[in-house]
Design a protein around this motif. Sequence first.
Motif, PDB file in Angstrom:
ATOM      1  N   ASN A 148       0.822  -1.205   0.000  1.00 28.52           N
ATOM      2  CA  ASN A 148       0.000   0.000   0.000  1.00 28.52           C
ATOM      3  C   ASN A 148       0.858   1.258   0.000  1.00 28.52           C
ATOM      4  O   ASN A 148       1.778   1.408   0.802  1.00 28.52           O
ATOM      5  CB  ASN A 148      -0.901   0.005   1.244  1.00 28.52           C
ATOM      6  CG  ASN A 148      -1.620   1.328   1.428  1.00 28.52           C
ATOM      7  OD1 ASN A 148      -2.154   1.903   0.479  1.00 28.52           O
ATOM      8  ND2 ASN A 148      -1.638   1.830   2.652  1.00 28.52           N
ATOM      9  N   ALA A 149       0.532   2.198  -0.921  1.00 29.55           N
ATOM     10  CA  ALA A 149       1.242   3.475  -0.994  1.00 29.55           C
ATOM     11  C   ALA A 149       0.424   4.629  -0.418  1.00 29.55           C
ATOM     12  O   ALA A 149       0.950   5.740  -0.272  1.00 29.55           O
ATOM     13  CB  ALA A 149       1.620   3.792  -2.450  1.00 29.55           C
ATOM     14  N   GLY A 151      -5.643   1.726  -4.977  1.00 28.69           N
ATOM     15  CA  GLY A 151      -4.789   0.724  -5.607  1.00 28.69           C
ATOM     16  C   GLY A 151      -3.343   1.132  -5.798  1.00 28.69           C
ATOM     17  O   GLY A 151      -2.553   0.355  -6.350  1.00 28.69           O
ATOM     18  N   SER A 152      -2.967   2.324  -5.363  1.00 28.07           N
ATOM     19  CA  SER A 152      -1.572   2.764  -5.543  1.00 28.07           C
ATOM     20  C   SER A 152      -0.642   1.854  -4.750  1.00 28.07           C
ATOM     21  O   SER A 152      -0.969   1.411  -3.651  1.00 28.07           O
ATOM     22  CB  SER A 152      -1.394   4.213  -5.105  1.00 28.07           C
ATOM     23  OG  SER A 152      -1.718   4.379  -3.736  1.00 28.07           O
ATOM     24  N   ALA A 153       0.535   1.588  -5.329  1.00 27.74           N
ATOM     25  CA  ALA A 153       1.401   0.569  -4.752  1.00 27.74           C
ATOM     26  C   ALA A 153       2.859   0.995  -4.744  1.00 27.74           C
ATOM     27  O   ALA A 153       3.339   1.642  -5.677  1.00 27.74           O
ATOM     28  CB  ALA A 153       1.270  -0.741  -5.535  1.00 27.74           C
ATOM     29  N   ARG A 186      -2.555   9.090   7.365  1.00 29.28           N
ATOM     30  CA  ARG A 186      -3.871   8.492   7.164  1.00 29.28           C
ATOM     31  C   ARG A 186      -4.812   9.533   6.572  1.00 29.28           C
ATOM     32  O   ARG A 186      -4.858  10.671   7.033  1.00 29.28           O
ATOM     33  CB  ARG A 186      -4.418   7.972   8.491  1.00 29.28           C
ATOM     34  CG  ARG A 186      -5.736   7.206   8.378  1.00 29.28           C
ATOM     35  CD  ARG A 186      -6.177   6.711   9.746  1.00 29.28           C
ATOM     36  NE  ARG A 186      -7.458   6.020   9.689  1.00 29.28           N
ATOM     37  CZ  ARG A 186      -7.624   4.748   9.386  1.00 29.28           C
ATOM     38  NH1 ARG A 186      -6.564   4.018   9.103  1.00 29.28           N
ATOM     39  NH2 ARG A 186      -8.823   4.195   9.373  1.00 29.28           N
ATOM     40  N   SER A 187      -5.544   9.164   5.553  1.00 27.22           N
ATOM     41  CA  SER A 187      -6.498  10.077   4.932  1.00 27.22           C
ATOM     42  C   SER A 187      -7.910   9.529   5.123  1.00 27.22           C
ATOM     43  O   SER A 187      -8.110   8.469   5.711  1.00 27.22           O
ATOM     44  CB  SER A 187      -6.186  10.230   3.439  1.00 27.22           C
ATOM     45  OG  SER A 187      -6.473   9.027   2.744  1.00 27.22           O
ATOM     46  N   PRO A 234      -1.925   4.805   5.900  1.00 28.27           N
ATOM     47  CA  PRO A 234      -0.612   5.339   5.511  1.00 28.27           C
ATOM     48  C   PRO A 234       0.203   4.324   4.714  1.00 28.27           C
ATOM     49  O   PRO A 234       0.006   3.107   4.826  1.00 28.27           O
ATOM     50  CB  PRO A 234       0.064   5.640   6.857  1.00 28.27           C
ATOM     51  CG  PRO A 234      -1.032   5.679   7.864  1.00 28.27           C
ATOM     52  CD  PRO A 234      -2.094   4.755   7.365  1.00 28.27           C
ATOM     53  N   ALA A 235       1.139   4.833   3.932  1.00 27.23           N
ATOM     54  CA  ALA A 235       1.998   3.979   3.107  1.00 27.23           C
ATOM     55  C   ALA A 235       2.819   3.022   3.967  1.00 27.23           C
ATOM     56  O   ALA A 235       3.254   3.359   5.070  1.00 27.23           O
ATOM     57  CB  ALA A 235       2.927   4.842   2.265  1.00 27.23           C
ATOM     58  N   THR A 236       3.040   1.835   3.435  1.00 25.05           N
ATOM     59  CA  THR A 236       3.873   0.823   4.087  1.00 25.05           C
ATOM     60  C   THR A 236       5.343   1.229   4.026  1.00 25.05           C
ATOM     61  O   THR A 236       5.816   1.691   2.991  1.00 25.05           O
ATOM     62  CB  THR A 236       3.702  -0.535   3.374  1.00 25.05           C
ATOM     63  OG1 THR A 236       2.340  -0.935   3.464  1.00 25.05           O
ATOM     64  CG2 THR A 236       4.605  -1.601   3.979  1.00 25.05           C
TER      65      THR A 236
END
Length: 629
Positions: free
Chosen positions: A323-324, A329-331, A354-355, A360-362
Amino acid sequence: MLIEERLKELKDKINDKIPSGITVSDVEFEGPELVIYTDDPKRFADEADLIKILARDLRKRIVIRPNVLEDPEKAVNDIRSVVAENAGITDIFFDPDTGEVLIEAEKPGVVIGKNGTTLREITKHIGWTPKVVRTPPIESGTVKQIRQYLRSVNEERKTFLRTIGRRIHRDVISKDQWVRVTMLGCCREVGRAAFLLSTPESRVLIDCGEKPDNTNSTPYLYVPEIHPLTQLDAVVLTHAHLDHCALVPLLYKYGYDGPVYSTPPTRDLSAMLQLDYLDVVSKEDRKIPYSSNEVKNYIRHSITLNYGSVTDIAPDIKLTFHNAGHILGSAIAHFHIGDGLYNIAFTGDFNYSRSRLFNPATNNFPRLEALFMESTYGGSNDVQPARGDAEEKLYETVQNVVSRGGKVIIPAFAVGRSQEVMLALEEGMRREKIPRMKIYLDGMIREATAIHTTYPEYLNSDLRNQIFKEGLNPFLAECFVPVDSSDLRGRVIAGDPCVIITTSGMLNGGPVMEYLSNLAADERNALVFVGYQADGTLGRRIQKGWREVPLGRRESIVINLEIVTIDGFSGHSDRRQLMNYVSHMQPKPEKIFTIHGDENNTIDLASSIYKRHHIETHSPLNLETYRMI
């Protein structure tokens, strides 16, 4: 070892591990998966952990497929006879590529049954492997068309997947060990993302996007490192914004015939935006880079992966998406090269906060030696306000503009920012922070929102619970009205005070231009920027204070309306979050490359990371090649 010998060896290992009485008639590589053909799919279904054991021991992605799949029409009747009527099945889609049947239902739990009992019963009856998803609250025409198209090219897909499967699992021949990355775009600039990852065995292209300002918009695809395109093993797509995905179909026009790996939402959103991109380019009398046939070609060659699924994409490269936090689906693409030789990750665009939509991104990985990270807001002064403060400013702006009889135009990307702003405005009305009014959605925003509801597993848990457990779906609020005709657009322009969320986000085409040309002269109105405006775009010029801007070759627009910039809605990490991302990263990489940002921002961020963490950093130039090992 020849592929046939390897497959025979794998078949022997499988036969040694499965219980007696289960027959394996054949095994075959199909794309990144090892497909086991059997006359006993029901027995495999009974052995719940058998597939997991085989996948672990063979270190392959395993798919069980019956030798003969039941006719879909009969299978539909069997499924409906097994599943209770109160499940509310709304659609059943058969994917011959995978032998899977996707069952959409209003109550997925009823289809699954306690501990998966109903699913196993379905498999016993029809042989197909059932997957269950919740019926999306808003039907997506894009998703429906893609599924229908993939079904229509089933035989071509099967041939393609078998060819790719054998290419992936070919023997490693070279004795040399090295890893290189060539910068084909997106270095010391925002846009035209494209990076070539090379080893002695493999070549993988990461992203292929356009530059938002329409100048020098194509990556350096003509350089010898990437030619001929037929020698590319794979294309990996991090997410579905045009500066990352717009030119993927162009690769097929120039001879590429291999796979494009992405998450399922990225595939669907990319296809939607690419077709819209062609429409916009055509209307602006610009050169059309490819046709809709190349978009279909891309879809036909797509292979989708979920977060966390470790997948072979070349003989010496495994890919895992994480997760980005940027858009649906952003990666972050993590590549494991060789047998533990080297690990490298490309963040694409990412958000480490967090939105309303995403977690949040990994930034925890099993291993990581090199990181390519975006630097859009990498400058020392690029600190954005908290999301709550940004929303309060939005409410205040809307209240002021509407009270004076004006309209609020919000240019936004169809994917990501639009949905964030929609959720904020919907809550603002519920909490009476702003008056109730119509919020018009123009461009591809409504369709992009429908795709969000198709993939709820990619949204954060709070939003999923709100939609599916509390029965409160903010995307379905009455205030949202899609603009689906030029006639309605005209009535919106001439009508009452309202909010208009429309594409494109940087004012480089799309319906926003019609709103601007008709509403810019009235100082009661406001143009509200909620996202990044790249250098050279019309949005950046207006943001800088231009009071007259060109419209086409002969006309211009006088800007009298209020210009408001609200930071804090961006899907990108700001300077503080970028530094925190590296600080909390496990493990720390040995090298970091700062990309996807203006020159000063990439250099500033690289320097700051080095000073704080003593990690080797680079702000690379386009066309440079770095040897990692």
